[in-house]
Scaffold this motif. Structure first.
Motif, PDB file in Angstrom:
ATOM      1  N   UNK A 351       0.816  -1.220   0.000  1.00 49.18           N
ATOM      2  CA  UNK A 351       0.000   0.000   0.000  1.00 49.18           C
ATOM      3  C   UNK A 351       0.850   1.271   0.000  1.00 49.18           C
ATOM      4  N   UNK A 352       2.150   1.115   0.007  1.00 48.18           N
ATOM      5  CA  UNK A 352       3.049   2.271  -0.016  1.00 48.18           C
ATOM      6  C   UNK A 352       3.399   2.617  -1.457  1.00 48.18           C
ATOM      7  N   UNK A 353       2.939   3.792  -1.904  1.00 50.52           N
ATOM      8  CA  UNK A 353       3.224   4.196  -3.280  1.00 50.52           C
ATOM      9  C   UNK A 353       4.708   4.478  -3.494  1.00 50.52           C
ATOM     10  N   UNK A 354       5.415   4.819  -2.402  1.00 46.57           N
ATOM     11  CA  UNK A 354       6.833   5.141  -2.500  1.00 46.57           C
ATOM     12  C   UNK A 354       7.687   4.041  -1.870  1.00 46.57           C
ATOM     13  N   UNK A 355       7.272   2.797  -2.018  1.00 44.22           N
ATOM     14  CA  UNK A 355       7.986   1.696  -1.388  1.00 44.22           C
ATOM     15  C   UNK A 355       9.430   1.614  -1.850  1.00 44.22           C
ATOM     16  N   UNK A 356       9.669   1.845  -3.127  1.00 49.71           N
ATOM     17  CA  UNK A 356      11.027   1.783  -3.642  1.00 49.71           C
ATOM     18  C   UNK A 356      11.918   2.816  -2.970  1.00 49.71           C
ATOM     19  N   UNK A 357      11.393   4.015  -2.744  1.00 49.95           N
ATOM     20  CA  UNK A 357      12.163   5.061  -2.065  1.00 49.95           C
ATOM     21  C   UNK A 357      12.281   4.782  -0.574  1.00 49.95           C
ATOM     22  N   UNK A 358      11.233   4.207   0.023  1.00 49.94           N
ATOM     23  CA  UNK A 358      11.247   3.921   1.463  1.00 49.94           C
ATOM     24  C   UNK A 358      12.304   2.883   1.812  1.00 49.94           C
ATOM     25  N   UNK A 359      12.550   1.953   0.893  1.00 49.91           N
ATOM     26  CA  UNK A 359      13.527   0.889   1.143  1.00 49.91           C
ATOM     27  C   UNK A 359      14.837   1.120   0.407  1.00 49.91           C
ATOM     28  N   UNK A 360      15.101   2.365   0.037  1.00 49.77           N
ATOM     29  CA  UNK A 360      16.298   2.648  -0.760  1.00 49.77           C
ATOM     30  C   UNK A 360      17.575   2.536   0.057  1.00 49.77           C
ATOM     31  N   UNK A 361      17.515   2.855   1.367  1.00 50.42           N
ATOM     32  CA  UNK A 361      18.721   2.812   2.192  1.00 50.42           C
ATOM     33  C   UNK A 361      18.992   1.386   2.636  1.00 50.42           C
ATOM     34  N   UNK A 362      20.146   0.839   2.324  1.00 51.88           N
ATOM     35  CA  UNK A 362      20.429  -0.565   2.690  1.00 51.88           C
ATOM     36  C   UNK A 362      20.583  -0.728   4.199  1.00 51.88           C
ATOM     37  N   UNK A 363      20.248  -1.928   4.676  1.00 45.36           N
ATOM     38  CA  UNK A 363      20.481  -2.335   6.072  1.00 45.36           C
ATOM     39  C   UNK A 363      21.509  -3.461   6.031  1.00 45.36           C
ATOM     40  N   UNK A 364      22.727  -3.155   6.427  1.00 49.61           N
ATOM     41  CA  UNK A 364      23.821  -4.106   6.283  1.00 49.61           C
ATOM     42  C   UNK A 364      23.893  -5.122   7.422  1.00 49.61           C
ATOM     43  N   UNK A 365      23.123  -4.930   8.487  1.00 47.77           N
ATOM     44  CA  UNK A 365      23.230  -5.812   9.658  1.00 47.77           C
ATOM     45  C   UNK A 365      22.393  -7.077   9.533  1.00 47.77           C
ATOM     46  N   UNK A 366      21.358  -7.062   8.692  1.00 46.41           N
ATOM     47  CA  UNK A 366      20.425  -8.186   8.641  1.00 46.41           C
ATOM     48  C   UNK A 366      21.094  -9.434   8.066  1.00 46.41           C
ATOM     49  N   UNK A 367      20.944 -10.555   8.796  1.00 45.55           N
ATOM     50  CA  UNK A 367      21.502 -11.842   8.375  1.00 45.55           C
ATOM     51  C   UNK A 367      20.413 -12.872   8.075  1.00 45.55           C
ATOM     52  N   UNK A 368      19.258 -12.775   8.749  1.00 47.67           N
ATOM     53  CA  UNK A 368      18.191 -13.777   8.595  1.00 47.67           C
ATOM     54  C   UNK A 368      16.864 -13.076   8.328  1.00 47.67           C
ATOM     55  N   UNK A 369      16.152 -13.520   7.294  1.00 49.78           N
ATOM     56  CA  UNK A 369      14.871 -12.928   6.917  1.00 49.78           C
ATOM     57  C   UNK A 369      13.850 -14.028   6.657  1.00 49.78           C
ATOM     58  N   UNK A 370      12.683 -13.914   7.327  1.00 50.38           N
ATOM     59  CA  UNK A 370      11.576 -14.841   7.118  1.00 50.38           C
ATOM     60  C   UNK A 370      10.361 -14.049   6.646  1.00 50.38           C
ATOM     61  N   UNK A 371       9.721 -14.530   5.588  1.00 51.59           N
ATOM     62  CA  UNK A 371       8.600 -13.819   4.989  1.00 51.59           C
ATOM     63  C   UNK A 371       7.426 -14.758   4.794  1.00 51.59           C
ATOM     64  N   UNK A 372       6.237 -14.209   5.021  1.00 50.50           N
ATOM     65  CA  UNK A 372       4.993 -14.913   4.673  1.00 50.50           C
ATOM     66  C   UNK A 372       4.311 -14.090   3.586  1.00 50.50           C
ATOM     67  N   UNK A 373       4.185 -14.648   2.400  1.00 57.41           N
ATOM     68  CA  UNK A 373       3.618 -13.906   1.273  1.00 57.41           C
ATOM     69  C   UNK A 373       2.357 -14.574   0.754  1.00 57.41           C
TER      70      UNK A 373
END
Length: 499
Positions: A351-373
């Motif tokens: 629902x975020x029209x600017x999702x690409x801009x919102x997530x533009x800054x990288x997060x270098x600390x994340x090692x594990x990601x779990x997603x439910x899609x």
């Protein structure tokens, strides 16, 4: 004459042999007798040692420590072993009572036959020693205990400087609990389940480190906000709230200075605001994204967000259709190492029209990601944007849900300027990729193809097809053959199709 001499010599030799024989026989019998006496003495000694009650001769503190590993019912049984054990339960530091262990069957004490009498007898016989933990579990469907009687047990534990208190009622709600419970100096751990709670005007728990509340109905909402702050619980480190209700609250505010772990399951639509600067782990399950301060977001290293309902504004002509509350949370997580996005969180991201801009800054600390899609193109694009934000990701897990009803069917490509599945400098450190499928769809295949083509260090991809939608070996073989045709950035990667 010669014959007589031979005769006497033979007779003498025979007598000598007989003498030797009887001498040896007598000596051997004597030795056997001595051995038998020694064996008999050993048997008697061992029998005497076996009859010695070594446990009863132990110091009382050691016996109490031994009993601490037993259930309360088994500990009570030891009181009938001997005189030395008759009062051993009078100084137990850990008292744990389960209602379903008494009342239905005859108690082991013989002279009590219900749960209330058992607890009364134990507490009456208890000496003045301190109680480390006091736990009470009420399992009966109907209320079998008066509130005044229950409060007398709680007050008894408080008078004996209890440190850990647990009060659980499975079916009936406990009302009018003793107010002194919230102004007690030595309490370090408290767990309450299914309580109608009216907090006192003065709340002071200076040494409380862990607070667990489940199915709590707060009568005075304004005082509950005091409970969830450092002014009442200055050293609190763990707070867990499950299905707690406030009748008139506008916002649930949590403000602590030392809290490390926060678990919230919020089934109401009351907004949640978190102001905790040293929070390390946050697990949230609710209907809408919480409001987290910048300090809170930057302090988190392990977090899980589960949104149980999709956004209610399903009409794209509604001015509130677009929402960036979920993406703002991810943008603020700068030091997170493990992230879990469950249920409809990805749908909120779409629902975020600017999702690409919102997530533009990288997060270098994340090692594990779990997603439910869910099986929509918008969520596939949202996932690719997410993966670009975590360049040091090592473990990825995606669970694909079949149900897609009431989701965002508006094509977001006109808003998201970066929706092409580019594989440049993406997932350079990813080692494991786990996928759970209820059905093999085009969107699921696109995600797997994208990861395989991007992850240059990938070692394993494990695909688990859940029953019953795909339960034919032929379909599984087709999926396996399809996966083998996808290009791989890593020559070491192995694909496993799991049951």
């Amino acid at each position: 004459m010669k014959f007589q001499l031979q005769y006497y010599a033979l007779l003498f030799l025979l007598l000598f042999i007989l003498f030797i024989f009887f001498f040896v026989l007598r000596w051997s019998n004597k030795s056997i007798l001595i051995i038998n006496q020694e064996e008999t003495f050993k048997q008697i000694s061992s029998m005497e040692l076996e009859n010695v009650d070594r446990i009863s001769s132990l110091h009382e503190s050691i016996r109490r420590h031994i009993l601490s590993f037993l259930s309360m019912e088994d500990a009570i049984k030891t009181s009938v072993l001997s005189k030395n054990w008759r009062h051993v339960c009078s100084s137990l530091p850990n008292l744990e009572f389960h209602e379903d262990s008494y009342g239905i069957k005859k108690s082991t004490l013989g002279y009590v036959d219900d749960f209330k009498d058992v607890v009364d007898q134990i507490l009456i016989g208890h000496n003045e020693s301190h109680i480390t933990s006091f736990s009470l579990y009420l399992w009966m469907e109907k209320q079998s205990l008066s509130t005044s009687h229950l409060n007398s047990w709680i007050n008894f534990a408080i008078r004996h400087n209890v440190q850990q208190l647990t009060l659980v009622s499975v079916f009936w709600q406990i009302k009018r609990i003793s107010s002194c419970l919230f102004s007690y100096n030595t309490l370090t751990h408290m767990r309450l389940v299914n309580v109608h709670l009216k907090l006192p005007t003065t709340i002071k728990l200076p040494f409380l480190k862990c607070l667990v509340l489940s199915r709590i109905e707060f009568v005075n909402d304004n005082l509950s906000s005091m409970l969830f702050s450092s002014c009442c619980c200055p050293v609190l480190e763990q707070l867990q709230l499950f299905n707690c209700y406030q009748n008139h609250a506008n916002t649930n505010v949590f403000s602590f200075s030392n809290l490390k772990l926060l678990k919230l399951q919020n089934n109401s639509k009351v907004p949640v605001k978190v102001l905790i600067s040293r929070l390390h782990k946050f697990i949230y399950v609710g209907k809408e994204p919480p409001n987290l301060s910048t300090e809170t977001l930057s302090s988190l290293s392990n977090t899980c967000f589960g949104l149980t309902l999709p956004p209610t504004n399903s009409n794209n002509t509604d001015p509130d259709y677009f929402d960036n509350s979920a993406s703002k949370i991810l943008a603020g997580l700068r030091n997170v190492e493990a992230l879990n996005l469950r249920d409809f969180y990805l749908e909120f991201l779409t629902r975020d029209r600017d999702l690409s801009a919102s997530l533009a800054t990288p997060c270098y600390s994340l090692k594990s990601l779990k997603l439910c899609m869910h099986d929509t193109e918008n969520q596939v694009c949202a996932i690719t944007l997410l993966l670009r934000s975590y360049p040091n990701l090592q473990d990825l897990s995606i669970s694909l849900n079949q149900d897609c009803t009431s989701l965002n069917m508006l094509n977001m490509e006109e808003y998201w300027q970066s929706t092409l599945l580019s594989t440049k400098d993406i997932l350079k450190h990813l080692k494991t990729f786990d996928v759970e499928l209820f059905q093999v769809s085009t969107n699921a295949l696109d995600i797997m193809r994208y990861v395989l083509a991007s992850a240059r260090a990938l070692e394993e991809m494990r695909v688990k097809v859940l029953e019953p939608l795909v339960n034919v070996e032929k379909d599984r073989m087709k999926l396996s053959e399809k996966l083998l045709t996808f290009p791989r950035a890593s020559i070491r990667s192995a694909i496993y199709l799991c049951d």
